[in-house]
Design a protein around this motif. Structure first.
Motif, PDB file in Angstrom:
ATOM      1  N   PRO A 195      -2.681  -1.760   9.904  1.00 23.22           N
ATOM      2  CA  PRO A 195      -2.826  -0.716   8.795  1.00 23.22           C
ATOM      3  C   PRO A 195      -1.300  -0.032   8.644  1.00 23.22           C
ATOM      4  CG  PRO A 195      -4.294  -0.289  10.690  1.00 23.22           C
ATOM      5  CD  PRO A 195      -3.354  -1.687  11.001  1.00 23.22           C
ATOM      6  N   VAL A 196      -0.506  -0.200   9.495  1.00 23.97           N
ATOM      7  CA  VAL A 196       0.809   0.314   9.101  1.00 23.97           C
ATOM      8  C   VAL A 196       1.527  -0.577   7.941  1.00 23.97           C
ATOM      9  CG1 VAL A 196       3.185   1.162  10.091  1.00 23.97           C
ATOM     10  CG2 VAL A 196       1.257   1.395  11.486  1.00 23.97           C
ATOM     11  N   ASP A 197       1.525  -1.772   8.497  1.00 26.48           N
ATOM     12  CA  ASP A 197       2.014  -2.832   7.651  1.00 26.48           C
ATOM     13  C   ASP A 197       1.492  -2.744   6.134  1.00 26.48           C
ATOM     14  OD1 ASP A 197       3.922  -5.374   7.561  1.00 26.48           O
ATOM     15  OD2 ASP A 197       1.889  -6.139   6.375  1.00 26.48           O
ATOM     16  N   ALA A 198       0.157  -2.375   5.870  1.00 30.72           N
ATOM     17  CA  ALA A 198      -0.236  -2.359   4.536  1.00 30.72           C
ATOM     18  C   ALA A 198       0.087  -0.908   3.986  1.00 30.72           C
ATOM     19  CB  ALA A 198      -1.917  -2.017   4.708  1.00 30.72           C
ATOM     20  N   GLU A 199       0.238   0.106   4.715  1.00 29.35           N
ATOM     21  CA  GLU A 199       0.936   1.328   4.111  1.00 29.35           C
ATOM     22  C   GLU A 199       2.387   1.164   3.636  1.00 29.35           C
ATOM     23  OE1 GLU A 199      -0.683   3.977   3.579  1.00 29.35           O
ATOM     24  OE2 GLU A 199      -1.864   4.519   5.115  1.00 29.35           O
ATOM     25  N   VAL A 200       2.944   0.369   4.698  1.00 25.72           N
ATOM     26  CA  VAL A 200       4.670   0.174   4.328  1.00 25.72           C
ATOM     27  C   VAL A 200       4.548  -0.577   2.745  1.00 25.72           C
ATOM     28  CG1 VAL A 200       6.780  -0.821   4.782  1.00 25.72           C
ATOM     29  CG2 VAL A 200       5.435   0.411   6.481  1.00 25.72           C
ATOM     30  N   ARG A 201       3.826  -1.611   2.659  1.00 28.97           N
ATOM     31  CA  ARG A 201       3.826  -2.375   1.492  1.00 28.97           C
ATOM     32  C   ARG A 201       3.648  -1.687   0.320  1.00 28.97           C
ATOM     33  NH1 ARG A 201       2.230  -8.777   2.482  1.00 28.97           N
ATOM     34  NH2 ARG A 201       2.420  -8.724   4.741  1.00 28.97           N
ATOM     35  N   SER A 202       2.710  -0.868   0.618  1.00 27.79           N
ATOM     36  CA  SER A 202       2.051  -0.010  -0.550  1.00 27.79           C
ATOM     37  C   SER A 202       3.060   1.032  -1.084  1.00 27.79           C
ATOM     38  CB  SER A 202       0.703   0.723  -0.287  1.00 27.79           C
ATOM     39  OG  SER A 202       0.373   1.739  -0.996  1.00 27.79           O
ATOM     40  N   LEU A 203       3.475   1.831  -0.025  1.00 27.66           N
ATOM     41  CA  LEU A 203       4.573   3.006  -0.354  1.00 27.66           C
ATOM     42  C   LEU A 203       5.920   2.683  -0.444  1.00 27.66           C
ATOM     43  CD1 LEU A 203       2.661   5.410   2.109  1.00 27.66           C
ATOM     44  CD2 LEU A 203       2.624   5.523  -0.542  1.00 27.66           C
ATOM     45  N   LEU A 204       6.343   1.771   0.311  1.00 27.44           N
ATOM     46  CA  LEU A 204       7.930   1.542   0.422  1.00 27.44           C
ATOM     47  C   LEU A 204       8.101  -0.080   0.151  1.00 27.44           C
ATOM     48  CD1 LEU A 204       8.777   3.508   3.778  1.00 27.44           C
ATOM     49  CD2 LEU A 204       9.887   3.779   1.654  1.00 27.44           C
ATOM     50  N   PRO A 205       7.953  -0.407  -1.160  1.00 24.27           N
ATOM     51  CA  PRO A 205       8.032  -1.965  -1.380  1.00 24.27           C
ATOM     52  C   PRO A 205       9.442  -2.298  -1.190  1.00 24.27           C
ATOM     53  CG  PRO A 205       7.479  -0.675  -3.311  1.00 24.27           C
ATOM     54  CD  PRO A 205       7.262   0.412  -2.143  1.00 24.27           C
ATOM     55  N   SER A 206      10.263  -1.504  -1.276  1.00 22.94           N
ATOM     56  CA  SER A 206      11.567  -1.940  -1.280  1.00 22.94           C
ATOM     57  C   SER A 206      12.397  -1.570   0.199  1.00 22.94           C
ATOM     58  CB  SER A 206      12.644  -1.274  -1.919  1.00 22.94           C
ATOM     59  OG  SER A 206      12.655   0.173  -2.242  1.00 22.94           O
ATOM     60  N   ALA A 207      11.585  -1.257   1.160  1.00 23.83           N
ATOM     61  CA  ALA A 207      12.260  -1.081   2.542  1.00 23.83           C
ATOM     62  C   ALA A 207      12.282  -2.286   3.198  1.00 23.83           C
ATOM     63  CB  ALA A 207      11.364   0.007   3.398  1.00 23.83           C
ATOM     64  N   ARG A 208      13.418  -2.506   4.261  1.00 27.13           N
ATOM     65  CA  ARG A 208      13.526  -3.687   4.932  1.00 27.13           C
ATOM     66  C   ARG A 208      12.902  -3.575   6.440  1.00 27.13           C
ATOM     67  NH1 ARG A 208      19.705  -3.149   4.760  1.00 27.13           N
ATOM     68  NH2 ARG A 208      19.196  -0.892   3.955  1.00 27.13           N
ATOM     69  N   TYR A 209      11.702  -3.839   6.153  1.00 26.79           N
ATOM     70  CA  TYR A 209      10.890  -3.519   7.235  1.00 26.79           C
ATOM     71  C   TYR A 209      10.257  -4.667   8.533  1.00 26.79           C
ATOM     72  CZ  TYR A 209       6.176  -2.012   9.537  1.00 26.79           C
ATOM     73  OH  TYR A 209       5.305  -1.471  10.465  1.00 26.79           O
ATOM     74  N   ALA A 210      10.365  -4.233   9.503  1.00 28.96           N
ATOM     75  CA  ALA A 210       9.685  -4.935  10.712  1.00 28.96           C
ATOM     76  C   ALA A 210       9.050  -4.000  11.688  1.00 28.96           C
ATOM     77  CB  ALA A 210      10.485  -6.131  11.239  1.00 28.96           C
ATOM     78  N   GLY A 211       7.782  -4.136  11.804  1.00 28.64           N
ATOM     79  CA  GLY A 211       6.851  -3.190  12.649  1.00 28.64           C
ATOM     80  C   GLY A 211       7.027  -3.448  14.187  1.00 28.64           C
ATOM     81  N   GLY A 212       6.954  -2.612  14.961  1.00 31.03           N
ATOM     82  CA  GLY A 212       7.064  -3.095  16.344  1.00 31.03           C
ATOM     83  C   GLY A 212       6.105  -2.013  17.340  1.00 31.03           C
ATOM     84  N   HIS A 213       6.003  -2.368  18.469  1.00 30.03           N
ATOM     85  CA  HIS A 213       4.970  -1.955  19.343  1.00 30.03           C
ATOM     86  C   HIS A 213       5.534  -2.161  20.820  1.00 30.03           C
ATOM     87  CE1 HIS A 213       0.704  -1.264  21.003  1.00 30.03           C
ATOM     88  NE2 HIS A 213       1.440  -0.167  21.271  1.00 30.03           N
ATOM     89  N   PRO A 214       5.876  -0.897  21.180  1.00 30.74           N
ATOM     90  CA  PRO A 214       6.537  -1.205  22.786  1.00 30.74           C
ATOM     91  C   PRO A 214       5.148  -0.975  23.794  1.00 30.74           C
ATOM     92  CG  PRO A 214       7.188   0.947  21.883  1.00 30.74           C
ATOM     93  CD  PRO A 214       6.488   0.199  20.759  1.00 30.74           C
TER      94      PRO A 214
END
Lengths: 322, 322
Positions: free
Chosen positions: B98-117
């Motif tokens: 769900p977070v990945d989908a939101e980032v793609r939609s709202l922040l297409p130019s962010a340099r993103y890699a999700g994480g979870h500790p």
């Protein structure tokens, strides 16, 4: 102090033998395990064959403690019937209705009150035990219609001498309760471990505290888990049906509305109730050990009360304040 | 060392802020909680409003870490889109698709890699956190088709700087795995606590280690449990169905033959596999950080591998020996 004869010297029986000795009581034991016998003797304990142990118990009017797995109980009761048929008798087996029925059938003249200490570790055998295993633990001592005050006191005094707190209850109420708080947790741990492992190495690599705690008792020896869960079949089926109902309701709610509020809130409140019981203020009550004492003690036990001390004439009980 | 800007300073975000500072990185943060902000400032941390924090991140090309509950993520991503739209970005939210989908939609130019500790405690808020929370823990860092090596390295380096071990995986494989080893354990704990409490005070009075461990995470704040379980609905439904199937099979076997051998044996073997993964011998592998590195790392992560160090040109991986 009355002598104690323990038959079965594994984790629980071995710990009872040590704790009773530390309390200053004369103790001896017997076990079918050569390894347990050798280790107990090496620590200075008096371990003989079962026949000799029981004959000595009959001579000394000792309290006999059956501490074998449920599957071996019938054979031990037959030996007791032969060598010490009217013994003072208790046991530490994890289900009580089946043991009670066997004792009534095989040992009608024994002075019996069943018991069950709520303590254990994942490992087994004499070497896993300790005289401190029962410190502060609950130890159910069973009140049935035909239980005599004499037999109940002897079983309860052993529990107190081992450092435990006595929970008076009937055999069937005990079996229903432990199905919910001991046998179902073992079944849940097994199912949770299996569902996690089904996810492959990535799942187990990402598993942390919630999975570690939730599956811990799946590490217990399978034959011990089977003996206690299969031995409490009827009560455990009730508990499993409750769990299936609750888990199915959560599944339905998650699938239909996407929400888990009811499941999560109820579980949180239940955990709080459990924590509060351990930490909350407690009231004291004194029960006179007269003809109606056992019925009164059983009522207090089923309200969460625990006997902390016995004198010649009274039992001192602590109850949660609700 | 690259600066770190943490949005959300509860248990996880607050612990990231502390650990990154301890590792020597410039850090600042923002939070909607006045209490968390005041406590963090009292310990000397630089806490400003979200707009200022994100503007500073854009100027410094800092790594932005989204550490809010899932329900607040969309609003934070909107703020990032306004003030730092091409930021280096990661998050520490417990579900990843769900977070990945939101980032793609709202922040297409962010340099993103999700994480979870994979670390936590039952309490929440800044005061529950610690710079040592992640020591030795697994920390998933997500590899999707459009993940760049630059973004992945930045997120992975943060995890390593916090003392964690990096598990490279896809968002959907992560979500399936944590449904089994984190979200289902929380649901099981809630159901077990409820079934125990249904047994009344006697049940809770007799409850000991197996119940205490099996229900521990039911003590977690209900809103946090709901956010993570409800946020991973599809994968959790699969895990719940597996659990219902296994528990139903156990019920059927207990009712018909009286036996639980299959359930108990399989659960025991699964727990052993989990323990062995933590303690077994491990093999080392070195992955060159070239164009195919992320795909290779993801494969190793899904075999149980963890990245323990990154250099300019390589990742050092440890794998369980199977």
């Amino acid at each position: 102090m009355r002598a104690v004869c323990v038959i079965g010297l594994g984790l629980i029986g071995g710990s009872v033998l040590r704790a009773a000795a530390t309390a200053g009581r004369p103790v001896w034991g017997a076990t079918a395990s050569e390894a347990d016998a050798a280790e107990a003797r090496a620590e200075g304990f008096d371990v003989v064959d079962a026949e000799s142990a029981l004959r000595r118990a009959a001579e000394a009017d000792a309290l006999v403690v059956v501490a074998t797995p449920l599957t071996a109980v019938r054979e031990v009761l037959r030996q007791i019937a032969e060598h010490a048929p009217d013994a003072l008798l208790t046991d530490v087996v994890s289900v009580k209705d089946p043991v009670d029925a066997e004792v009534r059938s095989l040992l009608p003249s024994a002075r019996y009150a069943g018991g069950h200490p709520m303590a254990g570790v994942s490992s087994s055998g004499w070497s896993a035990g300790s005289g401190e295993l029962f410190a502060g633990a609950a130890w159910a001592v069973i009140v049935e219609e035909n239980t005599t005050l004499e037999a109940w006191r002897e079983a309860a005094q052993l529990a107190l001498d081992c450092g435990a707190q006595v929970v008076p209850t009937s055999a069937s109420a005990h079996d229903s309760a432990v199905a919910r708080v001991s046998h179902l947790p073992h079944l849940f741990a097994a199912v949770l471990a299996a569902v996690g492992a089904d996810g492959g190495p990535l799942s187990l690599s990402l598993a942390a505290g919630s999975f570690r705690d939730g599956t811990r008792v799946a590490g217990t020896a399978p034959e011990l888990v089977r003996a206690m869960t299969e031995g409490n079949r009827v009560a455990l089926l009730d508990a499993v049906d409750d769990a299936l109902g609750r888990l199915g309701a959560a599944r339905g709610s998650l699938a239909s509305t996407g929400g888990l509020k009811s499941t999560v809130d109820f579980g949180h409140a239940a955990r709080r109730a459990f924590e509060d019981l351990a930490s909350s203020e407690r009231a004291s009550a004194t029960v006179q050990l007269n003809a109606t004492a056992l019925e009164r003690l059983r009522e207090l036990g089923e309200r969460g009360g625990r006997v902390l001390a016995l004198s010649a004439e009274t039992a001192s009980v602590e109850l949660p304040v609700t």
